[in-house]
Design an enzyme around this catalytic site. Structure first.
Site, PDB file in Angstrom:
ATOM      1  N   ASN A  70     -12.476   3.278   1.012  1.00  0.00           N
ATOM      2  CA  ASN A  70     -11.911   4.213   0.038  1.00  0.00           C
ATOM      3  C   ASN A  70     -12.900   4.626  -1.044  1.00  0.00           C
ATOM      4  OD1 ASN A  70      -9.400   4.617   1.112  1.00  0.00           O
ATOM      5  ND2 ASN A  70      -8.282   3.380  -0.377  1.00  0.00           N
ATOM      6  N   GLU A  71     -13.310   3.655  -1.853  1.00  0.00           N
ATOM      7  CA  GLU A  71     -14.128   4.001  -3.005  1.00  0.00           C
ATOM      8  C   GLU A  71     -14.929   2.818  -3.528  1.00  0.00           C
ATOM      9  OE1 GLU A  71     -10.835   2.023  -3.999  1.00  0.00           O
ATOM     10  OE2 GLU A  71     -10.329   4.156  -3.915  1.00  0.00           O
ATOM     11  N   SER A 119      -5.633   9.439  -8.699  1.00  0.00           N
ATOM     12  CA  SER A 119      -4.992   9.054  -9.958  1.00  0.00           C
ATOM     13  C   SER A 119      -5.837   9.434 -11.167  1.00  0.00           C
ATOM     14  CB  SER A 119      -4.733   7.540  -9.975  1.00  0.00           C
ATOM     15  OG  SER A 119      -3.883   7.154  -8.917  1.00  0.00           O
ATOM     16  N   ASP A 152      -1.800  -0.359   3.320  1.00  0.00           N
ATOM     17  CA  ASP A 152      -3.165   0.162   3.286  1.00  0.00           C
ATOM     18  C   ASP A 152      -4.169  -0.897   2.846  1.00  0.00           C
ATOM     19  OD1 ASP A 152      -2.474   2.662   4.194  1.00  0.00           O
ATOM     20  OD2 ASP A 152      -2.242   3.528   2.203  1.00  0.00           O
ATOM     21  N   GLY A 153      -3.748  -1.833   1.988  1.00  0.00           N
ATOM     22  CA  GLY A 153      -4.647  -2.898   1.568  1.00  0.00           C
ATOM     23  C   GLY A 153      -5.090  -3.761   2.732  1.00  0.00           C
TER      24      GLY A 153
END
EC number: 2.7.1.23
Length: 292
Positions: free
Chosen positions: A147-148, A193, A73-74
């Site tokens: 993502n964020e 998380s 994913d990175g």
């Protein structure tokens, strides 16, 4: 060869030598199938490929119809931030750990990719966030995130005092170790998380998830993705940062605010025809199986 895709780019920086075998296998197979193939420059160098078309991510985005990202994913996040600016479809072969975004199995990748190239795939649009560090609304530093965007201290962990404005209206103040502003795509990553909710990818929403807040009343907040978020800081410190996808860091200097909004462009992400988001959640997160 079919007419769905004519030019295909191969991208993704491998961390392990075994991943390079997937790049090389994919390149040979696509050439044998008669496709025009562009290989990312670093990959071509590491594979010692001679006399093959190569390009940067931007050049692949401009020239190719489909980009195949080999890695975890990175790798997908790093490539997608650039490729999303162009009219190109993106799919991933998972050579990492979880693989929420890279869902082709490396052991069956060629068969799955063959089906995709013949037009049997699912397409979806994933929006990105744009983060600006600015002073009196004059943009100084900018980046994007799939993502964020995370507000956090620089080198040493400490409490941050800040205010959050939604569409220029005061929302709340907070004392915490930081704040995670996440897309639906990122809701299964860092945000999860920290206790944030899982959002299905089709939702037009952004989550704001506090990191270790110093009050029990601080809870994750879900807002419309069309909203603009402004972060203001009560005590100006020179060691605050925002990070985008845990890959790009922008420092925040005294007197600066942070603006976060949805990007004007999106990522064209495609999946095999049998892809199911909820099956992916169940598999990757180890959810319990059906009872009956």
């Amino acid at each position: 060869m079919n007419n769905h895709f004519k030019c295909i780019g191969i991208v993704g920086h491998p961390r392990h030598p075994t991943a390079l075998t997937t790049h090389e296998m994919l390149y040979r197979w696509l050439c044998d199938q008669g496709y025009e193939v562009i290989v990312e420059q670093q990959i071509a160098h590491e594979l010692q490929l001679k006399n093959v078309p190569t390009g940067t991510l931007a050049e692949i985005g401009q020239q190719a119809d489909l980009a195949v990202v080999v890695g975890g994913d990175g790798n997908m996040l790093g490539a997608a931030r650039t490729l999303a600016r162009y009219d190109i479809n993106v799919i991933g072969i998972n050579r990492g750990n979880l693989g929420f975004l890279t869902d082709l199995d490396p052991d069956n990748a060629l068969q799955q990719l063959s089906d995709v190239l013949e037009g049997r795939y699912i397409s979806e649009k994933r929006f990105l966030l744009e983060a600006q560090v600015c002073q009196q609304d004059r943009q100084k530093r900018i980046s994007t995130a799939i993502n964020e965007v995370v507000l956090h201290p620089g080198k040493v962990a400490h409490m941050i005092e800040f205010e959050v404005y939604i569409d220029e209206t005061f929302g709340f103040s907070q004392r915490s170790d930081g704040l995670i502003i996440s897309t639906p795509t990122g809701s299964t990553a860092y945000s999860l998380s920290a206790g944030g909710p899982i959002l299905t990818p089709s939702l037009d929403a952004i989550t704001l998830v506090p990191m270790f807040p110093h009050t029990l009343s601080a809870r994750p907040l879900v807002i419309n993705s069309s909203s603009t978020i402004r972060l203001r800081f009560s005590h100006r410190r020179s060691d605050l940062e925002i990070s985008c996808d845990s890959q790009i860091a922008l420092p925040i200097q005294e007197g600066e605010d942070v603006l976060i909004r949805r990007c004007d462009y999106h990522l064209n992400l495609i999946h095999p025809k049998d892809y199911s988001y909820f099956n992916t959640l169940s598999t990757k997160l180890g959810w319990s199986k059906k009872l009956f």
